[in-house]
Motif scaffolding. Structure first.
Motif, PDB file in Angstrom:
ATOM      1  N   LYS A  45       0.850  -1.208   0.000  1.00 56.15           N
ATOM      2  CA  LYS A  45       0.000   0.000   0.000  1.00 56.15           C
ATOM      3  C   LYS A  45       0.883   1.255   0.000  1.00 56.15           C
ATOM      4  CE  LYS A  45      -3.856  -2.399   2.270  1.00 56.15           C
ATOM      5  NZ  LYS A  45      -4.720  -2.510   3.462  1.00 56.15           N
ATOM      6  N   VAL A 151      -2.716 -11.225  10.597  1.00 55.08           N
ATOM      7  CA  VAL A 151      -3.383 -10.587  11.736  1.00 55.08           C
ATOM      8  C   VAL A 151      -4.525 -11.472  12.250  1.00 55.08           C
ATOM      9  CG1 VAL A 151      -4.686  -8.575  12.517  1.00 55.08           C
ATOM     10  CG2 VAL A 151      -2.792  -8.278  10.912  1.00 55.08           C
ATOM     11  N   ARG A 171     -11.207 -19.260   3.462  1.00 56.18           N
ATOM     12  CA  ARG A 171     -11.430 -20.259   2.414  1.00 56.18           C
ATOM     13  C   ARG A 171     -11.309 -21.646   3.039  1.00 56.18           C
ATOM     14  NH1 ARG A 171      -7.175 -19.914  -1.912  1.00 56.18           N
ATOM     15  NH2 ARG A 171      -5.990 -19.280  -0.090  1.00 56.18           N
ATOM     16  N   ASN A 174      -8.151 -23.302   4.299  1.00 54.53           N
ATOM     17  CA  ASN A 174      -7.509 -22.842   5.538  1.00 54.53           C
ATOM     18  C   ASN A 174      -8.237 -23.305   6.793  1.00 54.53           C
ATOM     19  OD1 ASN A 174      -5.690 -21.481   3.904  1.00 54.53           O
ATOM     20  ND2 ASN A 174      -6.960 -19.641   3.819  1.00 54.53           N
ATOM     21  N   TYR A 188     -16.479 -17.533   3.958  1.00 55.90           N
ATOM     22  CA  TYR A 188     -17.086 -16.227   3.735  1.00 55.90           C
ATOM     23  C   TYR A 188     -17.897 -16.281   2.444  1.00 55.90           C
ATOM     24  CZ  TYR A 188     -12.490 -15.661   1.339  1.00 55.90           C
ATOM     25  OH  TYR A 188     -11.358 -15.821   0.580  1.00 55.90           O
ATOM     26  N   ASN A 213     -13.586  -6.659   3.296  1.00 53.30           N
ATOM     27  CA  ASN A 213     -14.266  -6.962   2.025  1.00 53.30           C
ATOM     28  C   ASN A 213     -15.723  -6.489   2.011  1.00 53.30           C
ATOM     29  OD1 ASN A 213     -14.557  -9.057   4.019  1.00 53.30           O
ATOM     30  ND2 ASN A 213     -15.655 -10.254   2.501  1.00 53.30           N
ATOM     31  N   PRO A 245      -9.456   1.679  13.761  1.00 53.97           N
ATOM     32  CA  PRO A 245      -8.228   2.241  14.328  1.00 53.97           C
ATOM     33  C   PRO A 245      -7.043   2.074  13.387  1.00 53.97           C
ATOM     34  CG  PRO A 245      -8.660   0.092  15.285  1.00 53.97           C
ATOM     35  CD  PRO A 245      -9.779   0.360  14.322  1.00 53.97           C
ATOM     36  N   ARG A 274       3.580 -18.618   5.151  1.00 60.47           N
ATOM     37  CA  ARG A 274       2.851 -18.870   3.900  1.00 60.47           C
ATOM     38  C   ARG A 274       3.835 -19.201   2.779  1.00 60.47           C
ATOM     39  NH1 ARG A 274      -1.115 -14.096   2.138  1.00 60.47           N
ATOM     40  NH2 ARG A 274      -1.424 -14.232   4.388  1.00 60.47           N
ATOM     41  N   HIS A 293      -4.961 -13.518  -0.502  1.00 59.60           N
ATOM     42  CA  HIS A 293      -5.371 -14.837  -0.013  1.00 59.60           C
ATOM     43  C   HIS A 293      -4.166 -15.623   0.478  1.00 59.60           C
ATOM     44  CE1 HIS A 293      -9.419 -14.290  -1.479  1.00 59.60           C
ATOM     45  NE2 HIS A 293      -8.907 -13.841  -2.609  1.00 59.60           N
ATOM     46  N   GLY A 294      -4.454 -16.531   1.412  1.00 57.40           N
ATOM     47  CA  GLY A 294      -3.395 -17.420   1.879  1.00 57.40           C
ATOM     48  C   GLY A 294      -3.381 -17.501   3.386  1.00 57.40           C
TER      49      GLY A 294
HETATM   50  N1  NAP Z   1      -5.340  -0.693  11.059  1.00 56.03           N
HETATM   51  C1  NAP Z   1      -4.289  -1.330  11.521  1.00 56.03           C
HETATM   52  O1  NAP Z   1      -3.745  -1.020  12.584  1.00 56.03           O
HETATM   53  C2  NAP Z   1      -3.740  -2.491  10.743  1.00 56.03           C
HETATM   54  C3  NAP Z   1      -2.579  -3.157  11.163  1.00 56.03           C
HETATM   55  C4  NAP Z   1      -2.144  -4.278  10.444  1.00 56.03           C
HETATM   56  C5  NAP Z   1      -2.852  -4.702   9.311  1.00 56.03           C
HETATM   57  N2  NAP Z   1      -3.941  -3.983   8.910  1.00 56.03           N
HETATM   58  C6  NAP Z   1      -4.708  -4.409   7.726  1.00 56.03           C
HETATM   59  O2  NAP Z   1      -5.323  -5.664   8.012  1.00 56.03           O
HETATM   60  C7  NAP Z   1      -5.508  -6.384   6.793  1.00 56.03           C
HETATM   61  C8  NAP Z   1      -5.023  -7.812   6.941  1.00 56.03           C
HETATM   62  O3  NAP Z   1      -3.626  -7.830   7.142  1.00 56.03           O
HETATM   63  P1  NAP Z   1      -2.842  -9.219   7.173  1.00 56.03           P
HETATM   64  O4  NAP Z   1      -1.414  -8.912   7.413  1.00 56.03           O
HETATM   65  O5  NAP Z   1      -3.533 -10.179   8.054  1.00 56.03           O
HETATM   66  O6  NAP Z   1      -3.038  -9.689   5.641  1.00 56.03           O
HETATM   67  P2  NAP Z   1      -2.872 -11.124   5.009  1.00 56.03           P
HETATM   68  O7  NAP Z   1      -1.911 -11.918   5.817  1.00 56.03           O
HETATM   69  O8  NAP Z   1      -2.601 -10.912   3.571  1.00 56.03           O
HETATM   70  O9  NAP Z   1      -4.285 -11.825   5.173  1.00 56.03           O
HETATM   71  C9  NAP Z   1      -5.412 -11.476   4.470  1.00 56.03           C
HETATM   72  C10 NAP Z   1      -6.404 -12.616   4.660  1.00 56.03           C
HETATM   73  O10 NAP Z   1      -7.690 -12.209   4.221  1.00 56.03           O
HETATM   74  C11 NAP Z   1      -8.373 -13.376   3.858  1.00 56.03           C
HETATM   75  N3  NAP Z   1      -9.468 -12.995   2.964  1.00 56.03           N
HETATM   76  C12 NAP Z   1      -9.378 -12.559   1.682  1.00 56.03           C
HETATM   77  N4  NAP Z   1     -10.613 -12.270   1.209  1.00 56.03           N
HETATM   78  C13 NAP Z   1     -11.476 -12.513   2.239  1.00 56.03           C
HETATM   79  C14 NAP Z   1     -12.859 -12.381   2.386  1.00 56.03           C
HETATM   80  N5  NAP Z   1     -13.631 -11.953   1.376  1.00 56.03           N
HETATM   81  N6  NAP Z   1     -13.424 -12.704   3.568  1.00 56.03           N
HETATM   82  C15 NAP Z   1     -12.669 -13.128   4.597  1.00 56.03           C
HETATM   83  N7  NAP Z   1     -11.333 -13.284   4.517  1.00 56.03           N
HETATM   84  C16 NAP Z   1     -10.745 -12.972   3.351  1.00 56.03           C
HETATM   85  C17 NAP Z   1      -7.377 -14.290   3.224  1.00 56.03           C
HETATM   86  O11 NAP Z   1      -7.672 -15.640   3.579  1.00 56.03           O
HETATM   87  P3  NAP Z   1      -8.243 -16.722   2.562  1.00 56.03           P
HETATM   88  O12 NAP Z   1      -7.038 -17.367   1.933  1.00 56.03           O
HETATM   89  O13 NAP Z   1      -8.993 -17.620   3.476  1.00 56.03           O
HETATM   90  O14 NAP Z   1      -9.092 -15.977   1.545  1.00 56.03           O
HETATM   91  C18 NAP Z   1      -6.046 -13.866   3.879  1.00 56.03           C
HETATM   92  O15 NAP Z   1      -5.599 -14.835   4.770  1.00 56.03           O
HETATM   93  C19 NAP Z   1      -4.803  -5.572   5.699  1.00 56.03           C
HETATM   94  O16 NAP Z   1      -5.752  -4.790   5.010  1.00 56.03           O
HETATM   95  C20 NAP Z   1      -3.871  -4.676   6.492  1.00 56.03           C
HETATM   96  O17 NAP Z   1      -3.536  -3.493   5.787  1.00 56.03           O
HETATM   97  C21 NAP Z   1      -4.391  -2.904   9.599  1.00 56.03           C
END
Ligand code: NAP
Length: 304
Positions: A45, A151, A171, A174, A188, A213, A245, A274, A293-294
């Motif tokens: 991003k 997360v 999915r 997982n 989902y 999403n 937040p 992963r 995804h993953g």
């Molecule tokens: N605001 C904050 O303080 C903060 C801090 C850290 C991260 N974030 C944000 O949090 C988000 C997640 O971060 P991350 O590091 O966990 O990312 P990540 O490791 O890439 O995980 C994203 C997960 O979303 C799942 N996913 C995708 N489409 C989905 C859907 N439609 N419904 C439900 N699950 C779905 C995927 O699993 P499947 O393989 O099962 O689809 C994947 O495991 C990002 O947008 C990041 O920018 C925010």
């Protein structure tokens, strides 16, 4: 010192392996010889420029915000005894380099690999902080939307350790891992509300959205109130009365990485890797992260 930077916003191809001046630890900081780094969605991003308006950064920027390695320099006010300690933590000024400066760090226990701890710092901090915003009754039921990501897995494991019943969306591929970690998995997509209701006849007390999403209306319906929903990934949250937040403020959950390490020692926390990529192929790590995804953490190995 070799580092991976971008000098302009764009796709993964703007990432370049360059030589930079070696960084030094400032007051209260340490410098590590980097072994691994964790790739986060924030990395691409920032790279794409989509965060530029809200979180401006100077270019060129070294990519990456968390790394693991061995302390080789301590800043003013930091004990010299830490030199030579293996740690992981949050990088200041970029993680993707042979040497990186950490503003906060946690000792890496010998039984955890540098690959595994690369995914501990950011995810555990976000998870503990997000859980802290949600008023949940003792033994209540929590839905984690996006449970399989870095997360999401941290939230699931902290919430299970806290004694909550946890339903996680992911999915089907997982689901087995979520089950092993103590969550009840469901898919989902269409019919999600009905599936969760069937799994939770006791009702749902709170929901954390990590996937962003567009399902906040469904999560509000499930919990009965926007105040029982928190999103870390959907910027439309506030329009719907849902807390969204950002990281980095005074709410930082500073003890979360150490909590995860302590739980890991009891076999109650893990962060599956992963995929791993060599330093020279960080662009491919970004591409994989951008698929959205993953299961678990994407890790870059800087030095074996
Ligand atoms: N605001 C904050 O303080 C903060 C801090 C850290 C991260 N974030 C944000 O949090 C988000 C997640 O971060 P991350 O590091 O966990 O990312 P990540 O490791 O890439 O995980 C994203 C997960 O979303 C799942 N996913 C995708 N489409 C989905 C859907 N439609 N419904 C439900 N699950 C779905 C995927 O699993 P499947 O393989 O099962 O689809 C994947 O495991 C990002 O947008 C990041 O920018 C925010």
């Amino acid at each position: 010192v070799r580092a991976v930077q971008f000098g302009s916003y764009g796709g993964p191809e703007v990432l370049e392996l360059v030589e930079i001046d070696e960084p030094h630890a400032g007051p209260g900081q340490v410098r590590i010889k980097v072994r691994t780094l964790g790739v986060n969605p924030a990395d691409w991003k920032f790279r794409s420029g989509s965060l530029a308006a809200i979180l401006p950064r100077e270019l060129p920027m070294t990519t990456g915000s968390e790394a693991a390695g061995t302390i080789d320099e301590v800043g003013e006010g930091v004990e010299e005894a830490l030199l030579g300690t293996d740690v992981f933590g949050s990088a200041i000024g970029g993680a993707a380099a042979e040497y990186a400066v950490l503003g906060s760090w946690t000792a890496k226990p010998p039984e955890l690999s540098f690959e595994e701890v690369a995914g501990y710092a950011a995810a555990t901090e976000t998870a503990r902080r997000a859980l802290g915003y949600l008023p949940l009754p003792t033994g209540g039921t929590l839905v984690v939307n996006g449970a399989a990501g870095n997360v999401g897995l941290a939230i699931v494991q902290f919430a299970v350790a806290d004694g909550f019943t946890v339903v996680g969306t992911a999915r089907e591929a997982n689901h087995e891992k979520l089950r092993q970690l103590g969550a009840i998995p469901t898919t989902y997509g269409d019919g999600m509300i009905d599936r969760i209701r069937a799994l939770c006849p006791q009702g749902v007390d709170g929901a954390l959205d990590v996937a962003g999403n567009g399902v906040l209306p469904e999560l509000i319906e499930l919990t009965g109130s926007p105040e029982q929903v928190v999103t870390v990934a959907d910027p439309t949250g506030p329009e719907q009365g849902v807390l969204y937040p950002r990281g980095g403020g005074p709410d930082r959950a500073v003890g979360a990485p150490a909590e995860a390490v302590a739980l890991a020692a009891q076999g109650r926390f893990e962060m599956p890797v992963r995929a791993t990529f060599p330093f020279e192929q960080i662009a491919d790590a970004h591409r994989l992260s951008e698929t959205g995804h993953g299961l678990g953490k994407i890790v870059v190995v800087v030095d074996q």
